[in-house]
Design a protein around this motif. Structure first.
Motif, PDB file in Angstrom:
ATOM      1  N   TYR A 445       0.844  -1.460   0.259  1.00  0.00           N
ATOM      2  CA  TYR A 445      -0.050  -0.052  -0.050  1.00  0.00           C
ATOM      3  C   TYR A 445       0.720   1.301   0.093  1.00  0.00           C
ATOM      4  CZ  TYR A 445      -2.786  -3.805   1.953  1.00  0.00           C
ATOM      5  OH  TYR A 445      -3.453  -5.053   1.744  1.00  0.00           O
ATOM      6  N   THR A 446       0.349   2.398  -0.521  1.00  0.00           N
ATOM      7  CA  THR A 446       0.987   3.610  -0.569  1.00  0.00           C
ATOM      8  C   THR A 446       0.561   4.423   0.606  1.00  0.00           C
ATOM      9  OG1 THR A 446      -0.661   4.793  -1.995  1.00  0.00           O
ATOM     10  CG2 THR A 446       1.116   3.580  -2.939  1.00  0.00           C
ATOM     11  N   SER A 447      -0.651   4.052   1.074  1.00  0.00           N
ATOM     12  CA  SER A 447      -1.216   5.233   2.202  1.00  0.00           C
ATOM     13  C   SER A 447      -1.587   4.542   3.295  1.00  0.00           C
ATOM     14  CB  SER A 447      -2.257   6.118   1.414  1.00  0.00           C
ATOM     15  OG  SER A 447      -1.778   6.531  -0.021  1.00  0.00           O
ATOM     16  N   ALA A 448      -1.064   3.411   3.751  1.00  0.00           N
ATOM     17  CA  ALA A 448      -1.517   2.544   4.775  1.00  0.00           C
ATOM     18  C   ALA A 448      -2.050   3.146   5.916  1.00  0.00           C
ATOM     19  CB  ALA A 448      -0.868   1.506   5.234  1.00  0.00           C
ATOM     20  N   LEU A 457     -10.599   9.166   0.819  1.00  0.00           N
ATOM     21  CA  LEU A 457      -9.623   8.788  -0.074  1.00  0.00           C
ATOM     22  C   LEU A 457      -8.287   9.436   0.515  1.00  0.00           C
ATOM     23  CD1 LEU A 457      -9.858   7.989  -3.169  1.00  0.00           C
ATOM     24  CD2 LEU A 457      -9.886  10.231  -3.795  1.00  0.00           C
ATOM     25  N   PRO A 458      -7.280   8.939   0.407  1.00  0.00           N
ATOM     26  CA  PRO A 458      -6.132   9.279   0.924  1.00  0.00           C
ATOM     27  C   PRO A 458      -5.640  10.532   0.003  1.00  0.00           C
ATOM     28  CG  PRO A 458      -5.776   7.042   0.237  1.00  0.00           C
ATOM     29  CD  PRO A 458      -6.981   7.363  -0.212  1.00  0.00           C
ATOM     30  N   THR A 459      -4.623  11.133   0.789  1.00  0.00           N
ATOM     31  CA  THR A 459      -4.190  12.389   0.289  1.00  0.00           C
ATOM     32  C   THR A 459      -3.578  12.632  -1.017  1.00  0.00           C
ATOM     33  OG1 THR A 459      -2.215  12.176   1.840  1.00  0.00           O
ATOM     34  CG2 THR A 459      -4.056  13.830   2.347  1.00  0.00           C
ATOM     35  N   ASP A 460      -2.926  11.241  -1.323  1.00  0.00           N
ATOM     36  CA  ASP A 460      -2.341  10.954  -2.659  1.00  0.00           C
ATOM     37  C   ASP A 460      -3.346  10.647  -3.788  1.00  0.00           C
ATOM     38  OD1 ASP A 460      -3.106   8.387  -2.284  1.00  0.00           O
ATOM     39  OD2 ASP A 460      -1.037   7.812  -2.506  1.00  0.00           O
ATOM     40  N   GLY A 461      -4.703  10.932  -3.416  1.00  0.00           N
ATOM     41  CA  GLY A 461      -5.695  10.721  -4.393  1.00  0.00           C
ATOM     42  C   GLY A 461      -6.055   9.493  -4.806  1.00  0.00           C
ATOM     43  N   ALA A 462      -5.520   8.548  -4.259  1.00  0.00           N
ATOM     44  CA  ALA A 462      -5.796   7.068  -4.887  1.00  0.00           C
ATOM     45  C   ALA A 462      -5.930   6.203  -3.851  1.00  0.00           C
ATOM     46  CB  ALA A 462      -5.158   6.951  -6.125  1.00  0.00           C
ATOM     47  N   PHE A 463      -6.721   5.147  -3.832  1.00  0.00           N
ATOM     48  CA  PHE A 463      -6.357   3.717  -3.187  1.00  0.00           C
ATOM     49  C   PHE A 463      -5.641   2.985  -4.147  1.00  0.00           C
ATOM     50  CE2 PHE A 463     -10.937   5.043  -1.661  1.00  0.00           C
ATOM     51  CZ  PHE A 463     -10.566   5.034  -0.136  1.00  0.00           C
ATOM     52  N   ASP A 464      -4.310   2.797  -3.871  1.00  0.00           N
ATOM     53  CA  ASP A 464      -3.533   2.175  -4.776  1.00  0.00           C
ATOM     54  C   ASP A 464      -2.124   1.597  -3.974  1.00  0.00           C
ATOM     55  OD1 ASP A 464      -2.178   4.527  -4.172  1.00  0.00           O
ATOM     56  OD2 ASP A 464      -1.706   5.305  -6.192  1.00  0.00           O
ATOM     57  N   GLY A 465      -1.380   0.970  -4.742  1.00  0.00           N
ATOM     58  CA  GLY A 465      -0.089   0.570  -4.223  1.00  0.00           C
ATOM     59  C   GLY A 465       0.454  -0.735  -5.179  1.00  0.00           C
ATOM     60  N   ASP A 538      -7.920  -1.811   4.962  1.00  0.00           N
ATOM     61  CA  ASP A 538      -6.817  -1.512   4.425  1.00  0.00           C
ATOM     62  C   ASP A 538      -6.900  -0.875   3.240  1.00  0.00           C
ATOM     63  OD1 ASP A 538      -6.919  -3.625   2.401  1.00  0.00           O
ATOM     64  OD2 ASP A 538      -6.259  -5.100   3.679  1.00  0.00           O
ATOM     65  N   GLU A 539      -5.749  -0.350   2.515  1.00  0.00           N
ATOM     66  CA  GLU A 539      -5.960   0.430   1.482  1.00  0.00           C
ATOM     67  C   GLU A 539      -6.750  -0.346   0.074  1.00  0.00           C
ATOM     68  OE1 GLU A 539      -2.557   2.770   0.526  1.00  0.00           O
ATOM     69  OE2 GLU A 539      -3.609   4.113  -0.884  1.00  0.00           O
ATOM     70  N   ALA A 540      -6.438  -1.477  -0.133  1.00  0.00           N
ATOM     71  CA  ALA A 540      -7.207  -2.620  -1.053  1.00  0.00           C
ATOM     72  C   ALA A 540      -8.590  -2.638  -0.518  1.00  0.00           C
ATOM     73  CB  ALA A 540      -6.311  -3.641  -1.360  1.00  0.00           C
TER      74      ALA A 540
HETATM   75 CA    CA Z   1      -2.635   5.753  -2.202  1.00  0.00          CA
END
Ligand code: CA
Ligand code: FEO
Ligand code: CA
Length: 706
Positions: A445-448, A457-465, A538-540
């Motif tokens: 994850y990028t924003s756990a 939504l996380p501050t980086d603008g995406a649920f992603d990783g 979790d982020e996913a």
């Molecule tokens: Ca993210």
């Protein structure tokens, strides 16, 4: 609305959204009342980030280039069919080219007017479209089948008729003009209360009625013909049904293939060699292969078995991990099939359960052929499997295990796909799923730290990783400590536990876009996420008590579907667009249709993603939706059709010419208190509810959706 309709019982208690308690009982044996089968303590947060993986950038969508193979591309330029060797039966060779997905250029704009949410007992399509029932429960499949007579159903009668609760739908062309086609359909489960008049209990059914229910499971293969030059298809008339076939849980023999075939876990009194299984159970979703076969997932097979409490002690943890009750504390949902066939009693035949839960491959062009269960693809509650031919030529199958907190998988074949439509190529390709490497997914994850379970939504603008495919087994070599290859393949859930796979919110359909190679995962819901001692958001899987589900997009590194690393993101977080926890790729939410509980996915030729739903937790009927996944319209999701009261939308299948959309209407009228004598739905014939397959087409003959 008729008077009859107004008197219908609507007594069912909703369990999960609009999924009725009756569906919970019959579909999955009230799985939600049972403990979560995954009690492993493998990590669920991004605490094992692979530093090397994390440093790499995200694969850009434009970098796909020559990836697209799949159905049409692979057969382009195929030469004349090579004759079968002397003495061998000459098989029909599928004409899959015409139904190629991923070939139509387009900007992906979807022009149909969205169908609003509703609770009608009707099948609703947009203005400018029409629909027709292609086939329904009880219709003739095997030539000479008796008509449906609900008072006289037997195993023999039902074995010739279209089965119950159609789910996966595949349509394979029989000619290059798309005039004729083979319809292949899964029959996932039965609801005896809606099938047998006077039903009081499963114990009170006659043994012949139990056999009819067993025979109503499995698959059907049915020849279709196009109606004129429209997008409509109908069943061909009598006398031209050489491919029609019923595959049942009652009598059809399956061959086990791959490394676990013949292992001690798969041997029974009836099959001491562990290589031949009678029947297939709870066939849910599936996919069509580039070589013209159908893959079908055996899903909630656990609910057909009793006697787990009397199984050998060393087997109990293995049975329990698959949701089979070994304590006699959660015995609900038994269909009492052991009354008709004692192999469903694990006290007598404890290994029989291990012979289900596989991916099944059916060759509809070989009506006498023996279908296979491929052990190389692992054993779990298989939703389905969808394949793509990677740039290297290896075939990659993506798969989900539909259970709360279970895993995502992929399989990469040892052998390469052989192009062409020759007999030799087909025989080669039919062996592709018998050996290869099985992986399970681990997400990072990028924003756990920012995930609080609210869906914000996380501050980086995406649920992603990013993520890794962890090897479980390759051929006969196991990569899991303490487990042989056969054990990993037969008890794949436990192998996933050991290697710390990521616990997901019920992975259902997992399907690669043949246009881009990107993979889309329907994560249907998970009301247990973050509750009690269950794994937290979790982020996913970013929402606590996730009622509406989400879509995950997976992009393999280097656009190589055999890669062992990938990037992922969530393009859609489902629900009412007015709910701040939803996300539609940043698209204007006022223009988006409400969607809940994504289940099956498909693509049209322009690469748009089509999503069907199961158990709309927003209170409306289930439906089929479409959204572009690239460009400025990405996230502009619209409802294309809705299904009748109590039903779920299954299938879906869009023909390669984009002129026909097939869906399966599963469990219409499945509402607690309803029965065949007092139905909650009159669809499709005005009497009692019958599951059926529907085709939808555009009246002006144009491309669906566009
Ligand atoms: Ca993210
Ligand atoms: Fe049969 Fe996972 O739906
Ligand atoms: Ca499903």
């Amino acid at each position: 609305m008729s008077d009859r309709r107004r008197l219908l019982p609507l007594l069912g208690a909703n369990r999960h959204g609009s999924r009725d308690s009756m569906t919970c009982l019959y579909r999955c044996g009230n799985a939600c009342d049972h403990p979560v089968p995954n009690t492993s303590d493998n990590p669920y947060l991004g605490d094992l980030v692979d530093a090397e993986v994390s440093r790499r950038g995200v694969v850009r969508a434009g970098a796909i280039g020559a990836l697209v193979l799949g159905v049409g591309g692979s057969l382009a330029g195929a030469g004349p069919a090579t004759a079968a060797p002397a003495g061998a039966a000459a098989p029909a060779l599928p004409e899959v080219e015409n139904f190629a997905a991923g070939q139509r250029a387009g900007n992906g704009a979807l022009t149909f007017k969205a169908v609003p949410p509703n609770k009608l007992d009707s099948f609703i399509v947009p203005n400018g479209y029409d629909h027709a029932v292609v086939i329904r429960w009880g219709d003739e499949v095997v030539p000479g089948a008796p008509e449906l007579d609900v008072h006289r159903q037997t195993g023999a009668r039902q074995s010739k008729q279209f089965g119950y609760n159609n789910d996966f739908v595949g349509v394979l062309p029989l000619d290059r003009k798309g005039k004729r086609a083979l319809l292949v359909v899964n029959h996932e489960y039965t609801n005896e209360e809606l099938m047998f008049p006077g039903f009081t209990s499963h114990d009170a059914l006659s043994v012949e009625q139990v056999k009819a229910a067993i025979a109503a499971h499995g698959l059907s293969v049915v020849e279709l013909e196009r109606v004129g030059d429209t997008g409509e298809y109908r069943v061909v008339g009598k006398g031209a049904r050489r491919y029609n076939r019923r595959i049942t849980a009652l009598a059809t023999k399956f061959e086990l293939t791959g490394p676990a075939a013949g292992s001690s876990w798969l041997r029974t009194a009836a099959d001491p060699n562990g290589r031949t299984v009678i029947g297939t159970l709870n066939n849910c979703a599936g996919g069509v292969t580039p070589w013209g076969t159908v893959l079908s997932g055996e899903e909630n097979f656990n609910q057909y078995f009793v006697g787990g409490d009397a199984a050998p002690a060393d087997l109990k943890p293995k049975l329990a991990r698959y949701g089979i009750d070994t304590t006699n504390r959660y015995p609900s949902g038994s269909r009492k099939w052991e009354r008709a066939d004692e192999r469903f009693d694990l006290a007598k035949h404890p290994n029989e359960a291990h012979r289900h839960g596989w991916i099944v491959e059916v060759d509809p062009f070989d009506p006498e052929g023996r279908p296979r269960k491929h052990t190389a693809l692992g054993r779990f509650k298989h939703e389905g499997a969808n394949v793509i031919v990677a740039r290297s030529g290896h075939v990659v199958a993506y798969m989900g295990d539909d259970e709360r907190f279970d895993y995502l998988y992929k399989f990469v074949s040892d052998k390469k796909y052989m192009k062409g439509n020759s007999w030799v190529a087909r025989q080669h390709n039919l062996s592709l799923l018998e050996s290869g490497t099985l992986y399970v997914a681990k997400l990072e994850y990028t924003s756990a730290a920012e995930i609080d379970g609210s869906g914000k939504l996380p501050t980086d603008g995406a649920f992603d990783g990013r993520g890794r495919w962890i090897r479980l087994v390759s051929g006969n070599r196991s990569y899991v400590d303490g487990m042989t290859a056969a054990e990993v393949l037969t008890f794949t859930r436990q192998a996933g536990d050991k290697v710390g796979a990521t616990k997901m919110d019920r992975p259902e359909d997992v399907e690669p876009s043949l246009r881009t190679g990107k993979v889309y995962v329907a994560l249907t819901n998970n009301s247990n996420r973050g509750t009690g001692s269950n794994p937290k958001a979790d982020e996913a899987n970013p929402r606590t008590a996730n009622r509406h589900g989400h879509i995950l997009e997976l992009v393999e590194d280097r656009s190589d579907n055999t890669a062992e690393t990938f990037a992922w993101s969530l393009p859609i977080v489902c629900g009412d667009p007015a709910d701040p926890s939803t996300y539609f790729s940043g698209y204007d939410k006022t223009k988006v249709s409400p969607i809940s509980c994504p289940d099956n996915v498909a693509f049209d030729s322009a690469g748009n993603l089509w999503i069907s739903t199961d158990g709309n937790a927003l209170g409306s009927n289930d439906g089929l939706f479409a959204t572009p996944v690239e460009g400025p319209e990405k996230g502009h999701l619209k409802q294309f059709l809705t299904v009748p009261l109590g039903a779920e939308t299954c299938g879906p299948f869009i023909t390669g010419d984009d002129r026909s959309v097939f869906v399966a209407v599963q469990h219409p009228g499945e509402i607690g208190g309803a029965s065949i004598d007092n139905p909650a739905s009159n669809w499709p014939d005005g009497d009692f509810a019958k599951p059926g397959v529907v085709v939808t087409w555009r009246l002006d003959g144009g491309h669906i959706g566009a």
